[in-house]
Design an enzyme around this catalytic site. Sequence first.
Site, PDB file in Angstrom:
ATOM      1  NE  ARG A  71     -15.209 -26.863  23.345  1.00  0.00           N
ATOM      2  CZ  ARG A  71     -14.659 -27.085  24.525  1.00  0.00           C
ATOM      3  NH1 ARG A  71     -13.396 -27.382  24.599  1.00  0.00           N
ATOM      4  NH2 ARG A  71     -15.369 -27.040  25.626  1.00  0.00           N
ATOM      5  CG  HIS A  75     -23.533 -19.205  18.320  1.00  0.00           C
ATOM      6  ND1 HIS A  75     -22.165 -19.196  18.187  1.00  0.00           N
ATOM      7  CD2 HIS A  75     -23.805 -19.983  19.393  1.00  0.00           C
ATOM      8  CE1 HIS A  75     -21.626 -19.932  19.139  1.00  0.00           C
ATOM      9  NE2 HIS A  75     -22.592 -20.432  19.881  1.00  0.00           N
TER      10      HIS A  75
END
Length: 286
Positions: A190, A39
């Site tokens: 995750r 990100h």
Amino acid sequence: MTAPILRRLSDLRAKTAEWRRAGETIGLVPTMGALHAGHLSLAEAAKKACDRVIVTIFVNPKQFNKPEDLANYPRTEQDDAQKLAHLGIDLIYCPDPDQIYPDGYATNVSVGGSITAVMEGPFRPGHFDGVATVVAKLFLQTSADKAFFGQKDYQQLMVVTRMARDLDIPIEVIGCETVREASGLAMSSRNLLLSEDALAKAAALNAAMRDAAAKAAAGEPWAPLEASARQSLADAGFGDIEYFDLRCSETLEALDTPSRPSRLLAAAWMDGIRLIDNIAVHQLNS
Ligand code: PAF
């Protein structure tokens, strides 16, 4: 210094209107939080390409097809804001749920055609409708000029690109390289849910993909390569291997050989966590 966090659409619009009046361009990085280096690399790319950068954090209930997946999704807003602090982004938009789905909300954005008919489409029914719906809203709410997405979610990137084109939303969708751990494992929020042992075992996914892609690029037929990769993943401790596919990069049509620009895409479960990854097959050969 951490960027201001806005939660109301009216506050976001007041800010973007100010930027627009000053003739500034706006870059958008949509996320669901639990930020990692992948990100941050999107935020950096946005910062280079645009005058102003908005990172959005919204765990979108509409794109989860399993309630337990939504419940377990990591929520780490304060940490996320800290991670963004050094990047010079202009604001973090963490909309209250009613700013995205107000009472009586009834509109669904659904991308049809070949790109949603395979892989994540059938394995996660409703997922892409949820993604297309929230991303359409974020595009419109932020009025950004450019939006940055990771290629790790390759099918998602295709879906949001198609959606923006089909709906004439004036935004450029930019796909950025997948960021990986030293082991080759694609970074993902995750991964936070995996134990150290499972994380180490999960690296086998990218290793099997690279091996199969290199052999396919060298001319070996796909079916036996897929079978042997599935076996090696099972041996490495993966549970269900949902798909391990060679597909056309443009249409996602299944291929037997990488005779045109192609990608290898895979989804497999490690210790109850679903992991996905994809790599370009041609690039390995060129
Ligand atoms: O990739 C994600 O994190 C999400 O699917 C997105 C694009 C932020 C939409 O909720």
